[in-house]
Each structure stands twice: as C-alpha cells, then as structure tokens.
Design a protein around this motif. Sequence first.
Motif, PDB file in Angstrom:
ATOM      1  N   ASP A 134      12.302   3.205  14.656  1.00 40.31           N
ATOM      2  CA  ASP A 134      11.321   4.285  14.826  1.00 40.31           C
ATOM      3  C   ASP A 134      10.227   4.285  13.756  1.00 40.31           C
ATOM      4  N   ALA A 135      10.224   3.272  12.887  1.00 37.38           N
ATOM      5  CA  ALA A 135       9.187   3.213  11.840  1.00 37.38           C
ATOM      6  C   ALA A 135       7.834   2.892  12.485  1.00 37.38           C
ATOM      7  N   VAL A 136       6.758   3.422  11.897  1.00 38.96           N
ATOM      8  CA  VAL A 136       5.408   3.193  12.417  1.00 38.96           C
ATOM      9  C   VAL A 136       5.056   1.712  12.293  1.00 38.96           C
ATOM     10  N   ARG A 137       4.364   1.181  13.319  1.00 41.99           N
ATOM     11  CA  ARG A 137       3.970  -0.231  13.273  1.00 41.99           C
ATOM     12  C   ARG A 137       2.540  -0.397  13.747  1.00 41.99           C
ATOM     13  N   THR A 138       1.784  -1.245  13.066  1.00 44.80           N
ATOM     14  CA  THR A 138       0.452  -1.634  13.504  1.00 44.80           C
ATOM     15  C   THR A 138       0.616  -3.034  14.103  1.00 44.80           C
ATOM     16  N   ARG A 257      -0.757   7.523  -8.236  1.00 41.31           N
ATOM     17  CA  ARG A 257      -1.033   8.858  -7.707  1.00 41.31           C
ATOM     18  C   ARG A 257      -2.454   9.250  -8.103  1.00 41.31           C
ATOM     19  N   ALA A 258      -3.286   9.417  -7.081  1.00 47.10           N
ATOM     20  CA  ALA A 258      -4.675   9.799  -7.338  1.00 47.10           C
ATOM     21  C   ALA A 258      -4.870  11.297  -7.134  1.00 47.10           C
ATOM     22  N   ARG A 259      -4.091  11.887  -6.220  1.00 46.59           N
ATOM     23  CA  ARG A 259      -4.266  13.307  -5.880  1.00 46.59           C
ATOM     24  C   ARG A 259      -2.958  14.045  -6.038  1.00 46.59           C
ATOM     25  N   ARG A 260      -3.076  15.361  -6.151  1.00 49.68           N
ATOM     26  CA  ARG A 260      -1.878  16.183  -6.345  1.00 49.68           C
ATOM     27  C   ARG A 260      -0.983  16.121  -5.108  1.00 49.68           C
ATOM     28  N   SER A 261      -1.613  16.205  -3.926  1.00 50.97           N
ATOM     29  CA  SER A 261      -0.840  16.158  -2.683  1.00 50.97           C
ATOM     30  C   SER A 261      -1.692  15.453  -1.636  1.00 50.97           C
ATOM     31  N   GLY A 262      -1.222  15.455  -0.403  1.00 49.99           N
ATOM     32  CA  GLY A 262      -1.991  14.802   0.663  1.00 49.99           C
ATOM     33  C   GLY A 262      -1.279  13.569   1.177  1.00 49.99           C
ATOM     34  N   GLU A 263      -2.049  12.799   1.951  1.00 52.74           N
ATOM     35  CA  GLU A 263      -1.483  11.633   2.627  1.00 52.74           C
ATOM     36  C   GLU A 263      -1.051  10.568   1.617  1.00 52.74           C
ATOM     37  N   ALA A 264       0.117   9.988   1.848  1.00 50.54           N
ATOM     38  CA  ALA A 264       0.605   8.962   0.918  1.00 50.54           C
ATOM     39  C   ALA A 264       1.336   7.858   1.670  1.00 50.54           C
ATOM     40  N   LEU A 265       1.171   6.651   1.159  1.00 49.50           N
ATOM     41  CA  LEU A 265       1.935   5.504   1.648  1.00 49.50           C
ATOM     42  C   LEU A 265       3.189   5.407   0.788  1.00 49.50           C
ATOM     43  N   VAL A 266       4.351   5.423   1.434  1.00 50.20           N
ATOM     44  CA  VAL A 266       5.616   5.385   0.682  1.00 50.20           C
ATOM     45  C   VAL A 266       6.413   4.156   1.120  1.00 50.20           C
ATOM     46  N   ALA A 282      -2.918   6.234   5.511  1.00 49.53           N
ATOM     47  CA  ALA A 282      -1.680   5.586   5.058  1.00 49.53           C
ATOM     48  C   ALA A 282      -0.841   5.082   6.235  1.00 49.53           C
ATOM     49  N   ALA A 283      -1.002   5.711   7.417  1.00 50.80           N
ATOM     50  CA  ALA A 283      -0.190   5.295   8.575  1.00 50.80           C
ATOM     51  C   ALA A 283      -0.516   3.855   8.969  1.00 50.80           C
ATOM     52  N   THR A 284      -1.809   3.508   8.939  1.00 52.76           N
ATOM     53  CA  THR A 284      -2.192   2.124   9.274  1.00 52.76           C
ATOM     54  C   THR A 284      -1.571   1.158   8.278  1.00 52.76           C
ATOM     55  N   GLY A 287       2.106   0.863   8.843  1.00 55.53           N
ATOM     56  CA  GLY A 287       2.339   0.094  10.061  1.00 55.53           C
ATOM     57  C   GLY A 287       2.193  -1.405   9.823  1.00 55.53           C
ATOM     58  N   LEU A 288       1.221  -1.772   9.005  1.00 58.22           N
ATOM     59  CA  LEU A 288       1.015  -3.193   8.705  1.00 58.22           C
ATOM     60  C   LEU A 288       2.198  -3.757   7.915  1.00 58.22           C
ATOM     61  N   VAL A 289       2.668  -2.992   6.932  1.00 59.87           N
ATOM     62  CA  VAL A 289       3.791  -3.454   6.101  1.00 59.87           C
ATOM     63  C   VAL A 289       5.020  -3.660   6.993  1.00 59.87           C
ATOM     64  N   ASN A 290       5.294  -2.684   7.868  1.00 59.96           N
ATOM     65  CA  ASN A 290       6.463  -2.803   8.744  1.00 59.96           C
ATOM     66  C   ASN A 290       6.315  -3.970   9.722  1.00 59.96           C
TER      67      ASN A 290
END
Lengths: 305, 117
Positions: A134-138, A257-266, A282-284, A287-290
């Motif tokens: 179920d991991a995101v994939r590009t 870490r550039a921002r306090r919160s928000g979108e992140a690639l983990v 970060a989703a793209t 997806g590429l890493v997966n």
Amino acid sequence: MSTSTTRTTRRRLLAAAPGTALAVAGILALVATGTPGRGSALAIVLLGLLGLGLPLWQLRSGRPDVQRRAVGSAWAFAVLIWWVPAARLAPQLPGAAWTVLVLSAAAAAYLLGYLLAGPDASNPPAPAARPPHDAVRTPLAPGERYLWSRTVLSRPTLAVAALLLVAAALQLLSGAGSGVVVALVAVAVLTTALSAFARVRVDGDGVHVRQALLGRTLTDAPLDEVRSARAEQLDPDRFRWNDYGPLRRSPGLLGYRARRSGEALVLDLTRGREFVVTVADAATAAGLVNAELDRRAERGAVPPC
Amino acid sequence: MLIRVDPSSTVPLGDQVAASVRRAVAEGRAGAGDRLPSAREVAGALGINLHTVLRGYQQLRDEGLVELRRGRGAVLTERATGGRAELSRSASELAALARRLGLDEADALDAVRAAFR
C-alpha cells in the motif's frame, strides 16, 4: 546502531581524545595568558563550545563521513587554539611566519586526525527489500532514469546565522574578541547560512540533501539503506525547538528540517533509523523511492513485505 | 520538479527533458520563479550529455517558459502557467506527429491555421 558501528564510534572517540586533551590545555593556556574580563570569558566559552563540542557532537552521528571529519576537526582545533597563547608566551615569533606555520600545522593535524579515524565500520549490506503493497508509488518504466529536485529554505537556520553574525560584529566592535574568535565565528556564520538553502534530490542512488549554492552534501540516504518511503505531515512534537537544518542530534533520526511542520518525506532506514526531510511534493519523491526499491527487488526477485 | 527520460524511447532525450518540465508546470507541481536543476546536475543524474539537457532547456526558453541566465541557471517565467505548458506540450506533440507523417513545419502550421478558421 550495529556492534560494528558502535565499536568504530568508540575507536574514533579515542582517536579524537589526544586532540581534545591538547585543545583543553590550549584553552587553559589562553585563560592563563589572557587578561581577565567578561569579553574574553565569552570568547573562550564560544571557542570551547565550537571547537570541543561540535566534533564530539558529530562523533555521535554514527555517519562514517561525518565522524571522520569530526576527528580531523578535533585535531585541527587542538593546533589552532594554541595560536594566541603560544604567541603570547613567545612574543619574539614573527607574525606572518607564525600565522603560516599555525595554519599549515592545523591542516596537517586535520589530515592526521582524518587518517587516525581508521577504516569505516563494515556493516553487511541489507538485503534488497520491497516496500509494503500500500506504499505510494510513482510508476517507472524498466530502463527509465529520473531526477526529482526541490529547493528548500530553512528560515530558522538563517536566523541562527544572523544571530551569530550579530555576535561576531559585537565582538569586533567591542574589541574583546581576538582575531581567531572572530574568524571562527565568521566560518560558523558562513557554514550555517550556506546550510539554510538546500536542494533535496531523489535519483536512482537514493535521497540527497545538498547545499543549494555550493552543492556540498549536507545529509543523504543511500538507497541501499532505505526500506520504504512515505509522505506525511510532520509532527513538530517529535523535534526539539532548535532541530532545524541538517538533523544530527540522534543517530536514529537523520535528515533535514526546514519548517516547523508541513509536508515531509520520511524514509524508514535499515537498523531502525529514520530519515526526515520537510519538502513540498513529498508524495512524488516517496513514490519514486518506493518504485526504485521495487525495481531493485525485481532484479533480486524479492517478494513484497 | 521531476525530470525523467527513457533511453529506449524514440523521442529525442532533449525533448523528453523539456516535456518533463512542461508536465510539471501543467500539473501545478512547478510554477513561476521555480529554478530548474542545473543542466550539469541533470546530465549527471540521468547519465546523458550536458548539451542534450541544454537543448531541452533551450526549447523551453524558445517557448517562453524559462529564462536562462548565466550564473542563475534556468528559472520558470511568469508564462509558466498550467495552460501555457499545456499549449506547449500539445504543440510538441503536433510537431512529432507531423514528422512521423513526413510533413514539414509549413504543413503543420497550415493545419493549425485551418483549425483556427
């Protein structure tokens, strides 16, 4: 951290120890030969924090390249710190020749420390793994090559650089700081400011965070160490208030870490570590890493987790 | 910004680089003011020739989607909006189709003019 990595870290701490001892002696000599005052005390505390604290902190990172540079830095600092007290103890030394001698000796000491750090820990490569179903994939075609790249700006890191700049200016204006202190703070300002602008890059080799201006690597996650990737909203409570820029506080938590919160690639890494980068889209990237992990696993015929 | 090339495709690599940027703009993943990765970085990561990447970037400059400045690299212009990128992408596809059919630029332009009437 594996046994081999722990043993290497311990060996590198020992390699840095003589340099650290020499640096402590240098700081004591600086105190003994200097004139007492609030300005010089502040300068010495700053020197101690920068010269002793930073390499020891970096040695905890568990990263072979960072540790190697840290041992070199500890040795170079041990020489640099003697610049002022030695000149005070032997004032007959000619200025320019003394400067060249100290800088050359510091460069040689850095090299010595770098070599004394010894070989890196020999961790056996982790077997290629597929991310969960179920991991995101590009989607990627079999031979397709790609580069995903985004620029991020860490405003808190930039603010730290500005504060350091103000401190250096105050030292210079008050006349309390020696040339060495001002030079060290100037280097710290430059290094910090440069690390505030970063470029996050995902390619077939993994995830890399580099200085946007000079291209120097700030931190990276080689694909061999990645188990899976995901995009999520960053939970600020997981971090300390001053965890910005390259994350080096804990060997188990790497990234930028550039921002306090928000979108992140983990990224979930081998040996239970995690790599976090705050970056848009970060989703793209995840997806590429997966998808790349899938491709590698297919070459090694590994079933999904 | 995702730039991808498939060496097994018949589409020239430079065109694929340009198409990647157009797609990113059309999908709203990149916009005016965004800097493209340096041509050297793209060439290194994708294992293709630097001049091939520059050819792709020059296509985008000719379309008005990027501005190429010495020292600043390639930056998306104000014209790099979704609609504009979509138009550029359709034009590229039209040019590719015309080539496949053995038609030249004038024939393709005649077709476009006819479509406007």
